[in-house]
Scaffold this motif. Structure first.
Motif, PDB file in Angstrom:
ATOM      1  N   THR A 292       4.840   9.185   4.669  1.00 11.29           N
ATOM      2  CA  THR A 292       3.448   9.355   4.261  1.00 11.29           C
ATOM      3  C   THR A 292       3.277  10.474   3.243  1.00 11.29           C
ATOM      4  O   THR A 292       2.168  10.719   2.773  1.00 11.29           O
ATOM      5  CB  THR A 292       2.565   9.645   5.484  1.00 11.29           C
ATOM      6  N   THR A 293       4.371  11.183   2.908  1.00 12.78           N
ATOM      7  CA  THR A 293       4.321  12.176   1.839  1.00 12.78           C
ATOM      8  C   THR A 293       5.340  11.791   0.767  1.00 12.78           C
ATOM      9  O   THR A 293       5.893  10.706   0.786  1.00 12.78           O
ATOM     10  CB  THR A 293       4.599  13.587   2.384  1.00 12.78           C
TER      11      THR A 293
ATOM     12  N   SER B  30       0.839  -1.192   0.000  1.00 18.43           N
ATOM     13  CA  SER B  30       0.000   0.000   0.000  1.00 18.43           C
ATOM     14  C   SER B  30       0.872   1.239   0.000  1.00 18.43           C
ATOM     15  O   SER B  30       1.817   1.362   0.785  1.00 18.43           O
ATOM     16  CB  SER B  30      -0.898   0.009   1.239  1.00 18.43           C
ATOM     17  N   ARG B  31       0.593   2.192  -0.890  1.00 22.27           N
ATOM     18  CA  ARG B  31       1.337   3.441  -0.974  1.00 22.27           C
ATOM     19  C   ARG B  31       0.497   4.577  -0.413  1.00 22.27           C
ATOM     20  O   ARG B  31      -0.675   4.746  -0.763  1.00 22.27           O
ATOM     21  CB  ARG B  31       1.690   3.771  -2.426  1.00 22.27           C
ATOM     22  N   ASN B  32       1.098   5.356   0.477  1.00 25.63           N
ATOM     23  CA  ASN B  32       0.439   6.569   0.948  1.00 25.63           C
ATOM     24  C   ASN B  32       0.677   7.728  -0.019  1.00 25.63           C
ATOM     25  O   ASN B  32      -0.074   8.685  -0.052  1.00 25.63           O
ATOM     26  CB  ASN B  32       0.960   6.952   2.330  1.00 25.63           C
ATOM     27  N   SER B  33       1.759   7.670  -0.760  1.00 24.01           N
ATOM     28  CA  SER B  33       2.122   8.708  -1.719  1.00 24.01           C
ATOM     29  C   SER B  33       3.193   8.129  -2.621  1.00 24.01           C
ATOM     30  O   SER B  33       3.264   6.923  -2.806  1.00 24.01           O
ATOM     31  CB  SER B  33       2.624   9.946  -0.983  1.00 24.01           C
TER      32      SER B  33
END
Length: 442
Positions: free
Chosen positions: A280-281, A254-257
């Motif tokens: 997360t960025t 899963s990618r947050n960004s």
């Protein structure tokens, strides 16, 4: 001081050149307060229009070839092929300009990576939208453009690679058998490209010494995946560093960004493993190097102090340096910079096992000292086993100055490459707008 480096770390790109000639004979490591470089000369190349730099190739005779783009027809330039031209300049060991030549057609042409060849020539790699002039065989929109040149800068052959979409090369390395491996990204899924997973994919290709395509591999998922640098591993395979926004296909998870993405391949370009890392960025890996113990070190920038990123005080982007073992397990990670924007562009493994990391900074606090104003080039040296900062130095003037690439030279120095807008501080002789900058220090 720097010693010989593993040939897999000889990653070449374009045009502000700094040669750092072995500065410290003391075998003990200097402290952070020391700046073990002294300027011997500097030379600015360009004209009154925008001239940019990205990479450099160093040679046994002390000369360097630097490359980038030019729009000028004055100063050091005398003619244009139309649009933006790819540009090469050769400077001798005493800073004299041996030759400079522009290449391309009526479109947009640039060189982003250089590989020195043993005969004194160079392989220049970049991109082109042209279909005339020096360019033949364009597949549509922007293609990867590979040009082999003799020691005098004359074209021996050229090759366009890609498909009907937008395709771009960021890095290249030469192999002992005379072949070359190139990394970048493709949007195409036709022509020379097959297997695109969607949007931009990392694209890795191998060509022989005459430009014939030997194999091609695409890696990615349904979102944006880019390859920014490549190095060879001890077993004859390759590692690519870049950025991914995907969570499917070759990436998974899963990618947050946007995250760092590292891909390890065997000698035929098949994926052995890949690893995504980040906060997360937005995070992006910009360069990669390997060491004699089989470890891999990746540099790039991180925007947040969470996820895999710890120990920083990030307000904007900071250098984020990650060392992993041969199967991708993290050994250590470190952030460097200040309260401004700090982004690395290249890394070299030195003979003593330390890492030299090149980049840019707007900071003048934290780990950064001596900023001349706005964006400065920034060089740091860190301990290979721990990531501890040994020393740092900034280069530039009161305007924007950037290094993109560097290489250890035959006289045990460093050649760095980039662009300058300044005409003060470390820089004199700017022709107007952006220029190529040549600076020799020890």
């Amino acid at each position: 001081m720097w010693g010989a480096i593993n040939s897999t770390s000889m990653k070449i790109r374009i045009a502000l050149v700094v040669v750092l000639l072995g500065a410290c004979t003391d075998p003990t490591l200097p402290t952070i307060e020391q700046t073990p470089v002294v300027t011997l000369y500097q030379k600015v190349l360009g004209g009154t229009q925008t001239d940019t730099g990205r990479g450099v190739a160093a040679y046994a005779d002390g000369s360097v070839i630097s490359a980038g783009t030019t729009r000028s027809v004055d100063g050091n330039l005398t003619a244009s092929r139309g649009g933006t031209d790819a540009w090469l300049a050769r400077v001798d060991a005493g800073s004299g300009l041996v030759w400079n030549k522009n290449y391309g057609g009526l479109g947009q042409d640039e060189f982003t990576a250089l590989v020195p060849i043993s005969d004194g020539g160079v392989l220049a790699v970049g991109s082109t939208t042209s279909t005339d002039g020096d360019v033949t065989g364009n597949h549509g929109l922007r293609d990867i453009w590979v040009v082999r040149l003799n020691p005098g800068g004359e074209i021996q052959w050229q090759k366009t690679l890609g498909g009907s979409g937008d395709d771009f090369a960021n890095a290249a390395i030469g192999l002992s058998d005379g072949s070359f491996v190139i990394a970048g990204y493709v949007i195409s899924n036709d022509g020379d490209v097959s297997g695109n997973h969607g949007a931009e994919d990392v694209w890795v290709i191998k060509i022989d010494g005459s430009g014939k395509l030997l194999w091609q591999k695409t890696f990615g998922g349904s979102f944006r995946d880019v390859g920014n640098d490549i190095a060879m591993t001890l077993d004859g395979g390759f590692v690519v560093a870049g950025q991914t926004g995907s969570s499917d296909g070759d990436v998974g998870g899963s990618r947050n960004s946007l995250d760092y993405w590292v891909i390890r391949m065997d000698g035929n370009g098949n994926k052995v493993w890949s690893k995504a890392m980040g906060s997360t960025t937005e995070d992006a890996a910009t360069a990669i190097t390997t060491a004699s113990d089989g470890t891999i070190t990746i540099v790039g920038y991180a925007s947040s102090n969470d996820g895999d990123v710890t120990g920083g005080t990030l307000t904007l982007d900071n250098f984020w340096i990650v060392k992993v073992d041969g199967v991708g397990t993290m050994i250590w990670q470190k952030t460097f910079g200040g309260s401004g924007l700090d982004r690395p562009t290249d890394i070299i493994t030195a003979a003593d096992g330390s890492y030299l990391v090149l980049g840019q900074t707007t900071s003048n606090d934290g780990n950064v000292k001596g900023n001349h104003g706005q964006l400065d080039a920034w060089l740091i040296d860190i301990v290979g086993s721990t990531g501890t900062l040994i020393w740092q130095q900034t280069f530039g003037g009161t305007a924007n100055d950037v290094f993109y690439n560097f290489s250890i030279t035959s006289d045990n120095g460093l050649a760095m490459a980039g662009t300058t807008l300044s005409n003060d501080g470390d820089v004199t002789g700017n022709h107007g707008d952006m220029d190529m900058w040549v600076l020799k220090v020890h």
